[in-house]
Design a protein around this motif. Structure first.
Motif, PDB file in Angstrom:
ATOM      1  N   ALA A  32      39.998  39.698  32.658  1.00 54.40           N
ATOM      2  CA  ALA A  32      40.794  39.488  33.866  1.00 54.40           C
ATOM      3  C   ALA A  32      42.087  38.743  33.578  1.00 54.40           C
ATOM      4  O   ALA A  32      42.120  37.798  32.789  1.00 54.40           O
ATOM      5  CB  ALA A  32      39.971  38.706  34.890  1.00 54.40           C
ATOM      6  N   SER A  33      43.169  39.155  34.224  1.00 55.26           N
ATOM      7  CA  SER A  33      44.458  38.482  34.124  1.00 55.26           C
ATOM      8  C   SER A  33      44.502  37.298  35.091  1.00 55.26           C
ATOM      9  O   SER A  33      43.602  37.090  35.918  1.00 55.26           O
ATOM     10  CB  SER A  33      45.585  39.457  34.471  1.00 55.26           C
ATOM     11  N   GLU A  34      45.581  36.536  35.004  1.00 49.55           N
ATOM     12  CA  GLU A  34      45.760  35.392  35.902  1.00 49.55           C
ATOM     13  C   GLU A  34      45.722  35.830  37.369  1.00 49.55           C
ATOM     14  O   GLU A  34      45.100  35.168  38.212  1.00 49.55           O
ATOM     15  CB  GLU A  34      47.084  34.690  35.593  1.00 49.55           C
ATOM     16  N   LEU A  37      42.205  36.421  38.488  1.00 44.47           N
ATOM     17  CA  LEU A  37      41.468  35.164  38.633  1.00 44.47           C
ATOM     18  C   LEU A  37      41.897  34.397  39.885  1.00 44.47           C
ATOM     19  O   LEU A  37      41.062  33.805  40.583  1.00 44.47           O
ATOM     20  CB  LEU A  37      41.672  34.304  37.393  1.00 44.47           C
ATOM     21  N   LEU A  38      43.186  34.414  40.180  1.00 42.29           N
ATOM     22  CA  LEU A  38      43.669  33.718  41.377  1.00 42.29           C
ATOM     23  C   LEU A  38      43.137  34.373  42.651  1.00 42.29           C
ATOM     24  O   LEU A  38      42.777  33.687  43.616  1.00 42.29           O
ATOM     25  CB  LEU A  38      45.195  33.683  41.394  1.00 42.29           C
ATOM     26  N   ALA A  39      43.102  35.703  42.651  1.00 41.33           N
ATOM     27  CA  ALA A  39      42.552  36.401  43.816  1.00 41.33           C
ATOM     28  C   ALA A  39      41.083  36.049  44.009  1.00 41.33           C
ATOM     29  O   ALA A  39      40.601  35.923  45.139  1.00 41.33           O
ATOM     30  CB  ALA A  39      42.717  37.912  43.651  1.00 41.33           C
ATOM     31  N   GLY A  44      38.762  34.537  47.460  1.00 44.67           N
ATOM     32  CA  GLY A  44      37.345  34.876  47.548  1.00 44.67           C
ATOM     33  C   GLY A  44      37.022  36.319  47.263  1.00 44.67           C
ATOM     34  O   GLY A  44      35.951  36.812  47.627  1.00 44.67           O
ATOM     35  N   ARG A  45      37.923  37.035  46.576  1.00 45.02           N
ATOM     36  CA  ARG A  45      37.660  38.442  46.252  1.00 45.02           C
ATOM     37  C   ARG A  45      36.682  38.538  45.076  1.00 45.02           C
ATOM     38  O   ARG A  45      36.629  37.673  44.211  1.00 45.02           O
ATOM     39  CB  ARG A  45      38.946  39.163  45.853  1.00 45.02           C
TER      40      ARG A  45
END
Length: 219
Positions: A32-34, A37-39, A44-45
């Motif tokens: 996973a990209s940044e 990870l932020l999503a 909460g995805r």
């Protein structure tokens, strides 16, 4: 604190692996990209990293990391602990070794060897050897890190030696040779040798010998 993913292994997605490939157990694909990870943490995805594609006959050794959305061509060699960022496009018959660090959105042509650092968005042509560093200049520290800056471009058959640094959005021309420990901040003409700091000598006037070697170890 709540809803914190502490100590969690970074999620991975699917990988489409070609025929006759070797992928070491410790290699991690579609990491996973940044943004993903932020999503996951802020919105909460469910993590859903995009697929990675690996072409036929490609070898990926121990500790390799390939982030989501990247494509690696056929008959490539990805050596131990090489890192490939997200949305990269890597051609056929490439070699990435010596713990190379390839950042995001990089484009690499067929038959190119990477053994150094390649910054985001860089473009490398076919049959290059890149053992030094391609970096963004960020020459004005008062500006934000996300400022626009053109990406470095290596044309075809470019050699960048160990310890050499190509800085900023410049173009290194076809057949150019950037000597070890050189610093380049200006465009390099086709078929020139770059030495020192922005000193360019036509290959026709160069007194040394420039020869290409085989990198595959296979006759």
């Amino acid at each position: 604190m709540t809803d914190t993913a502490a100590g969690t292994r970074i999620p991975t997605g699917k990988a489409q692996i070609g025929e006759r490939c070797f992928v070491a157990d410790s290699a991690r694909l579609a990491v996973a990209s940044e943004a993903t990870l932020l999503a996951m943490t802020r919105e909460g995805r469910e993590p859903d990293p995009r697929e990675v594609t690996v072409g036929d006959g490609t070898l990926l050794l121990d500790g390799v990391v390939v982030q989501e959305g990247s494509t690696i061509g056929a008959d490539c060699y990805v050596g131990r602990s090489v890192h490939i960022g997200f949305d990269c496009e890597i051609g056929d018959r490439c070699r990435m070794e010596y713990r190379a660090e390839i950042c995001d959105r990089v484009r690499i042509g067929d038959g190119t060897v990477i053994g150094g650092f390649v910054c985001d968005g860089a473009e490398l042509g076919a049959d290059c050897v890149m053992l030094g560093s391609l970096v963004h200049s960020v020459r004005e520290p008062d500006l934000p890190w996300g400022q626009f800056e053109p990406d470095p471009i290596l044309a075809d058959r470019v050699f960048v030696g160990r310890g050499a640094v190509v800085v900023g959005g410049i173009v290194v021309g076809n057949g150019a040779y950037v000597a070890a420990n050189a610093t380049v901040t200006k465009d390099v003409p086709d078929d020139h040798v770059a030495i020192g700091t922005n000193r360019f000598v036509p290959i026709a006037e160069w007194h040394g010998k420039l020869e290409r070697k085989s990198w595959s170890g296979v006759s």
